[in-house]
Design a protein around this motif. Structure first.
Motif, PDB file in Angstrom:
ATOM      1  N   LYS A   1       0.831  -1.195   0.000  1.00 42.56           N
ATOM      2  CA  LYS A   1       0.000   0.000   0.000  1.00 42.56           C
ATOM      3  C   LYS A   1       0.874   1.258   0.000  1.00 42.56           C
ATOM      4  CE  LYS A   1      -3.992  -2.133   2.240  1.00 42.56           C
ATOM      5  NZ  LYS A   1      -4.940  -2.075   3.377  1.00 42.56           N
ATOM      6  N   ALA A   2       0.459   2.256  -0.783  1.00 34.80           N
ATOM      7  CA  ALA A   2       1.304   3.424  -1.037  1.00 34.80           C
ATOM      8  C   ALA A   2       1.667   4.175   0.242  1.00 34.80           C
ATOM      9  CB  ALA A   2       0.609   4.361  -2.021  1.00 34.80           C
ATOM     10  N   TRP A   3       0.652   4.424   1.101  1.00 31.67           N
ATOM     11  CA  TRP A   3       0.918   5.222   2.297  1.00 31.67           C
ATOM     12  C   TRP A   3       1.809   4.481   3.293  1.00 31.67           C
ATOM     13  CZ3 TRP A   3       0.585  10.194   2.802  1.00 31.67           C
ATOM     14  CH2 TRP A   3      -0.322  10.915   2.015  1.00 31.67           C
ATOM     15  N   LEU A   4       1.582   3.176   3.461  1.00 31.66           N
ATOM     16  CA  LEU A   4       2.427   2.390   4.356  1.00 31.66           C
ATOM     17  C   LEU A   4       3.868   2.344   3.855  1.00 31.66           C
ATOM     18  CD1 LEU A   4       0.058  -0.582   5.268  1.00 31.66           C
ATOM     19  CD2 LEU A   4       1.074   1.049   6.871  1.00 31.66           C
ATOM     20  N   LYS A   5       4.029   2.138   2.555  1.00 30.32           N
ATOM     21  CA  LYS A   5       5.373   2.075   1.983  1.00 30.32           C
ATOM     22  C   LYS A   5       6.087   3.423   2.102  1.00 30.32           C
ATOM     23  CE  LYS A   5       7.841   0.351  -2.046  1.00 30.32           C
ATOM     24  NZ  LYS A   5       7.713  -0.338  -3.358  1.00 30.32           N
TER      25      LYS A   5
ATOM     26  N   HIS B   1       5.515   5.779   4.300  1.00 26.53           N
ATOM     27  CA  HIS B   1       5.840   6.038   5.699  1.00 26.53           C
ATOM     28  C   HIS B   1       7.060   5.232   6.125  1.00 26.53           C
ATOM     29  CE1 HIS B   1       5.113   7.242   9.835  1.00 26.53           C
ATOM     30  NE2 HIS B   1       5.173   5.970  10.216  1.00 26.53           N
ATOM     31  N   HIS B   2       7.132   3.989   5.682  1.00 21.55           N
ATOM     32  CA  HIS B   2       8.248   3.121   6.031  1.00 21.55           C
ATOM     33  C   HIS B   2       9.565   3.655   5.461  1.00 21.55           C
ATOM     34  CE1 HIS B   2      10.349  -1.035   5.643  1.00 21.55           C
ATOM     35  NE2 HIS B   2      10.607  -0.498   6.832  1.00 21.55           N
ATOM     36  N   VAL B   3       9.565   3.995   4.185  1.00 28.76           N
ATOM     37  CA  VAL B   3      10.802   4.432   3.519  1.00 28.76           C
ATOM     38  C   VAL B   3      11.263   5.792   4.050  1.00 28.76           C
ATOM     39  CG1 VAL B   3      11.797   5.137   1.303  1.00 28.76           C
ATOM     40  CG2 VAL B   3      10.353   3.093   1.434  1.00 28.76           C
ATOM     41  N   THR B   4      10.332   6.736   4.127  1.00 30.29           N
ATOM     42  CA  THR B   4      10.734   8.074   4.595  1.00 30.29           C
ATOM     43  C   THR B   4      11.074   8.065   6.087  1.00 30.29           C
ATOM     44  OG1 THR B   4       8.397   8.669   4.947  1.00 30.29           O
ATOM     45  CG2 THR B   4       9.419   9.303   2.833  1.00 30.29           C
ATOM     46  N   GLY B   5      10.408   7.188   6.845  1.00 27.62           N
ATOM     47  CA  GLY B   5      10.717   7.086   8.271  1.00 27.62           C
ATOM     48  C   GLY B   5      12.155   6.641   8.497  1.00 27.62           C
ATOM     49  N   LEU B   6      12.608   5.661   7.711  1.00 23.56           N
ATOM     50  CA  LEU B   6      13.995   5.219   7.827  1.00 23.56           C
ATOM     51  C   LEU B   6      14.957   6.258   7.252  1.00 23.56           C
ATOM     52  CD1 LEU B   6      13.670   1.423   6.938  1.00 23.56           C
ATOM     53  CD2 LEU B   6      14.089   2.446   9.177  1.00 23.56           C
ATOM     54  N   THR B   7      14.537   6.951   6.190  1.00 28.10           N
ATOM     55  CA  THR B   7      15.402   7.955   5.559  1.00 28.10           C
ATOM     56  C   THR B   7      15.652   9.136   6.490  1.00 28.10           C
ATOM     57  OG1 THR B   7      14.570   7.335   3.371  1.00 28.10           O
ATOM     58  CG2 THR B   7      15.680   9.479   3.569  1.00 28.10           C
ATOM     59  N   PHE B   8      14.579   9.610   7.125  1.00 28.31           N
ATOM     60  CA  PHE B   8      14.689  10.802   7.978  1.00 28.31           C
ATOM     61  C   PHE B   8      14.699  10.467   9.463  1.00 28.31           C
ATOM     62  CE2 PHE B   8      12.899  12.390   4.005  1.00 28.31           C
ATOM     63  CZ  PHE B   8      13.700  13.502   3.783  1.00 28.31           C
TER      64      PHE B   8
ATOM     65  N   THR C   1      20.196  26.381   4.156  1.00 27.42           N
ATOM     66  CA  THR C   1      18.778  26.535   3.823  1.00 27.42           C
ATOM     67  C   THR C   1      18.214  25.251   3.230  1.00 27.42           C
ATOM     68  OG1 THR C   1      19.112  28.891   3.408  1.00 27.42           O
ATOM     69  CG2 THR C   1      17.123  27.884   2.492  1.00 27.42           C
ATOM     70  N   ILE C   2      18.968  24.628   2.316  1.00 30.37           N
ATOM     71  CA  ILE C   2      18.513  23.372   1.716  1.00 30.37           C
ATOM     72  C   ILE C   2      18.374  22.292   2.793  1.00 30.37           C
ATOM     73  CG2 ILE C   2      19.175  21.492   0.163  1.00 30.37           C
ATOM     74  CD1 ILE C   2      20.535  23.633  -1.600  1.00 30.37           C
ATOM     75  N   ALA C   3      19.382  22.212   3.681  1.00 31.66           N
ATOM     76  CA  ALA C   3      19.371  21.180   4.722  1.00 31.66           C
ATOM     77  C   ALA C   3      18.173  21.334   5.654  1.00 31.66           C
ATOM     78  CB  ALA C   3      20.680  21.235   5.516  1.00 31.66           C
ATOM     79  N   ILE C   4      17.888  22.574   6.096  1.00 26.77           N
ATOM     80  CA  ILE C   4      16.804  22.765   7.060  1.00 26.77           C
ATOM     81  C   ILE C   4      15.448  22.539   6.404  1.00 26.77           C
ATOM     82  CG2 ILE C   4      16.329  25.261   6.801  1.00 26.77           C
ATOM     83  CD1 ILE C   4      16.891  23.463  10.148  1.00 26.77           C
ATOM     84  N   TRP C   5      15.301  22.922   5.129  1.00 25.41           N
ATOM     85  CA  TRP C   5      14.046  22.692   4.425  1.00 25.41           C
ATOM     86  C   TRP C   5      13.809  21.199   4.178  1.00 25.41           C
ATOM     87  CZ3 TRP C   5       9.836  25.435   2.504  1.00 25.41           C
ATOM     88  CH2 TRP C   5       9.839  26.817   2.777  1.00 25.41           C
ATOM     89  N   VAL C   6      14.838  20.493   3.722  1.00 30.80           N
ATOM     90  CA  VAL C   6      14.697  19.056   3.473  1.00 30.80           C
ATOM     91  C   VAL C   6      14.376  18.324   4.773  1.00 30.80           C
ATOM     92  CG1 VAL C   6      15.950  16.968   2.806  1.00 30.80           C
ATOM     93  CG2 VAL C   6      16.146  19.025   1.412  1.00 30.80           C
ATOM     94  N   ALA C   7      15.078  18.678   5.855  1.00 30.41           N
ATOM     95  CA  ALA C   7      14.853  18.008   7.135  1.00 30.41           C
ATOM     96  C   ALA C   7      13.437  18.250   7.649  1.00 30.41           C
ATOM     97  CB  ALA C   7      15.882  18.489   8.159  1.00 30.41           C
ATOM     98  N   CYS C   8      12.992  19.509   7.602  1.00 29.25           N
ATOM     99  CA  CYS C   8      11.663  19.837   8.140  1.00 29.25           C
ATOM    100  C   CYS C   8      10.544  19.247   7.274  1.00 29.25           C
ATOM    101  CB  CYS C   8      11.505  21.352   8.249  1.00 29.25           C
ATOM    102  SG  CYS C   8      12.457  22.087   9.593  1.00 29.25           S
ATOM    103  N   LEU C   9      10.674  19.358   5.966  1.00 29.66           N
ATOM    104  CA  LEU C   9       9.625  18.812   5.089  1.00 29.66           C
ATOM    105  C   LEU C   9       9.621  17.290   5.128  1.00 29.66           C
ATOM    106  CD1 LEU C   9       9.821  21.182   1.984  1.00 29.66           C
ATOM    107  CD2 LEU C   9       8.182  21.206   3.861  1.00 29.66           C
ATOM    108  N   GLY C  10      10.821  16.682   5.201  1.00 23.47           N
ATOM    109  CA  GLY C  10      10.875  15.224   5.332  1.00 23.47           C
ATOM    110  C   GLY C  10      10.246  14.760   6.629  1.00 23.47           C
ATOM    111  N   GLY C  11      10.565  15.434   7.727  1.00 27.33           N
ATOM    112  CA  GLY C  11       9.955  15.092   9.009  1.00 27.33           C
ATOM    113  C   GLY C  11       8.463  15.312   9.005  1.00 27.33           C
ATOM    114  N   ALA C  12       8.017  16.382   8.341  1.00 31.63           N
ATOM    115  CA  ALA C  12       6.582  16.665   8.263  1.00 31.63           C
ATOM    116  C   ALA C  12       5.852  15.565   7.489  1.00 31.63           C
ATOM    117  CB  ALA C  12       6.359  18.025   7.601  1.00 31.63           C
ATOM    118  N   PHE C  13       6.488  15.078   6.404  1.00 34.63           N
ATOM    119  CA  PHE C  13       5.825  14.018   5.620  1.00 34.63           C
ATOM    120  C   PHE C  13       5.737  12.723   6.418  1.00 34.63           C
ATOM    121  CE2 PHE C  13       5.675  10.430   2.749  1.00 34.63           C
ATOM    122  CZ  PHE C  13       4.590  10.776   1.948  1.00 34.63           C
ATOM    123  N   VAL C  14       6.810  12.373   7.131  1.00 38.51           N
ATOM    124  CA  VAL C  14       6.773  11.162   7.959  1.00 38.51           C
ATOM    125  C   VAL C  14       5.640  11.265   8.989  1.00 38.51           C
ATOM    126  CG1 VAL C  14       8.032   9.787   9.649  1.00 38.51           C
ATOM    127  CG2 VAL C  14       9.240  10.709   7.672  1.00 38.51           C
ATOM    128  N   SER C  15       5.524  12.424   9.613  1.00 32.39           N
ATOM    129  CA  SER C  15       4.478  12.623  10.626  1.00 32.39           C
ATOM    130  C   SER C  15       3.094  12.574  10.008  1.00 32.39           C
ATOM    131  CB  SER C  15       4.698  13.979  11.328  1.00 32.39           C
ATOM    132  OG  SER C  15       5.982  14.058  11.873  1.00 32.39           O
TER     133      SER C  15
END
Length: 486
Positions: A247-251, A253-260, A452-466
């Motif tokens: 399932k798209a959402w589970l996958k 969440h799993h991939v981005t959770g490990l990435t970030f 700027t790139i690092a803080i945006w990627v980190a925050c948006l990645g964390g936001a997507f995982v959440s």
């Protein structure tokens, strides 16, 4: 059995903290560009009344202090308010304010005073003035409690300005407009739990932030462990490394959770430690955890050690305020004009810009570390422990390294006498909080684009995982609700 409990903990703790983590990541991005509103020092300088041409000798004013008070004076300030020249003589316990003209009585702060101050700040009609006896949303800091009651002025203008003025002193404490308040509502207020109900009790506020960080850390750690377990299971079952979810959402969440995952651990752990010291059982502090300005600068000097302050007015006609300061045996005038603040060496009539010598700094450090050896050097570029993403720290500066168990170091600005003190615990706190939470790391700070790139990627990645975790839990609850109804 253990794996089953890890899955449950992550699912339920994540369901609770997911929305908070989503809020923290997005509000953190806002906070980068829009901090909590505060009155700007440059605005305060520009609106201060200039000192007049005619000024009395400070000794003649000091003679009017109560008996014995003159010997206890630590700091003197001369300023102008309500058309009167005022001297503030500060001792350890109190501050005596006297008019330059002995025949004058200091004018009280009245309703008209409040209106006159307000008019200097905003060129618009005053809609109304309220009197605050307790904190509201924009009076967050404990230092404001001594200023109560506070007058809150509302202006009838397009920007929706609001000005806070101390009824006791007439000092401007806070200045906001509609835009800064809006950004604070989606940035600083949710991110830092800046809620009056929490800020009324500092201990409750600190515990709330720490608890939130710890719960978030549990959610992230269990999530990473669960994610790795699922990778291992998939490799055993299919012989390849990858997410087992279809399932798209589970996958996702799993991939981005490990990435970030490591980024989220950093955010959660640093958030929990934001207002906490590094525990003594981890890093023991042998000396002072903090060194006060009074300890570094030493005992105050007698007024006779200073050249006539009226020479400052002749040298800088635009002067607004003069403060008697010192650094060990060097008398200093801290000067404020309508556009700048700087320090002058007050030991000679020439009033040169302050430039502390290495010998003076050595004298201060010797007094603080009597039996410890140290070295003093001058730095002309920023270092890992002397850099800030938000403020351009002064250079050149003196760097002092003390040979002790705390690995104590100081950075001293020779142009003002201001300093930074660090020890092993405070250096560790730099990484635990500032480094992990704000990426306040020299390599990144010196490369603003990469930061700027690092803080945006980190925050948006964390936001997507959440968000993906919250969405998956909502879908699970919806399915269970349908089954119960069926």
């Amino acid at each position: 059995m253990m794996n089953k409990w890890l899955f449950r903990i992550h699912r339920w703790v994540g369901a609770v903290v997911g929305l908070f983590f989503l809020m923290w990541c997005l509000s953190g991005l806002v906070l980068v560009y829009h901090p909590f509103p505060n009155v700007d020092e440059r605005d305060l300088q520009a609106r201060m009344e200039p000192l007049p041409d005619s000024l009395p000798a400070v000794d003649s004013v000091a003679k009017r202090l109560p008996e014995g008070a003159a010997a206890k004076v630590r700091t003197v300030t001369v300023r102008r308010f309500q058309g009167q020249t005022l001297f503030d003589f500060e001792t350890k316990d109190t501050t005596y304010t006297l008019c330059a003209d002995s025949a004058e009585v200091r004018r009280p702060v009245t309703a008209e005073t409040i209106r006159n101050v307000a008019r200097r700040w905003v060129d618009a009609p005053i809609a109304r003035i309220d009197t605050l006896h307790s904190r509201d949303q924009w009076i967050m800091y404990s230092r404001y409690l001594d200023e109560m009651p506070i007058a809150k002025c509302y202006f009838d203008d397009a920007a929706g300005h609001e000005l806070y003025i101390s009824i006791r002193t007439g000092e401007v404490l806070q200045f906001t407009d509609r835009s800064s308040r809006l950004w604070a509502y989606v940035g600083a207020i949710p991110h830092k739990f800046y809620l009056p109900i929490l800020r009324r009790d500092n201990d409750v506020w600190i515990r709330s932030l720490t608890t939130g960080g710890v719960v978030a850390l549990i959610a992230v750690l269990t999530g990473i462990i669960v994610g790795l377990i699922m990778l291992r299971r998939n490799r055993k079952a299919r012989g390849k490394l990858g997410s087992p979810y279809k399932k798209a959402w589970l996958k996702a969440h799993h991939v981005t959770g490990l990435t970030f995952g490591l980024v989220l651990i950093g955010f959660a752990f640093s958030g929990a430690m934001a207002l906490q010291r590094i525990p003594e059982w981890i890093i023991r502090t042998h000396g002072d955890y903090r060194v006060s300005d009074t300890k570094m600068r030493g005992k105050s000097l007698p007024l006779s050690a200073y050249t006539d302050y009226r020479a400052v007015r002749q040298l800088h006609p635009e002067v607004r305020q003069i403060v008697w300061n010192h650094f060990r045996d060097v008398p200093i005038y801290d000067v404020t004009t309508d556009t700048a603040s700087f320090s002058l060496d007050a030991s000679t009539p020439e009033l040169h810009p302050l430039q502390l010598s290495p010998a003076t700094v050595e004298k201060a450090i010797s007094a603080l570390h009597k039996d410890e050896s140290f070295t003093v050097s001058q730095i002309d570029r920023y270092e890992e422990y002397y850099i800030s993403r938000w403020t351009a720290l002064p250079l050149p500066a003196y760097k002092v390294m003390v040979d002790n168990a705390d690995r104590t170091r100081y950075y001293v600005d020779p142009a003002t006498g201001n300093f930074r003190h660090l020890n092993r615990a405070r250096m560790a706190k730099k990484w635990v909080f500032s480094g992990l939470h704000y990426f306040n790391i020299r390599w990144l700070v010196e490369r603003p684009t990469l930061w700027t790139i690092a803080i945006w990627v980190a925050c948006l990645g964390g936001a997507f995982v959440s968000f993906s975790g919250v969405w998956i839990n909502l879908k699970r609850l919806r399915r269970k609700s349908k089954k119960r109804r069926a």
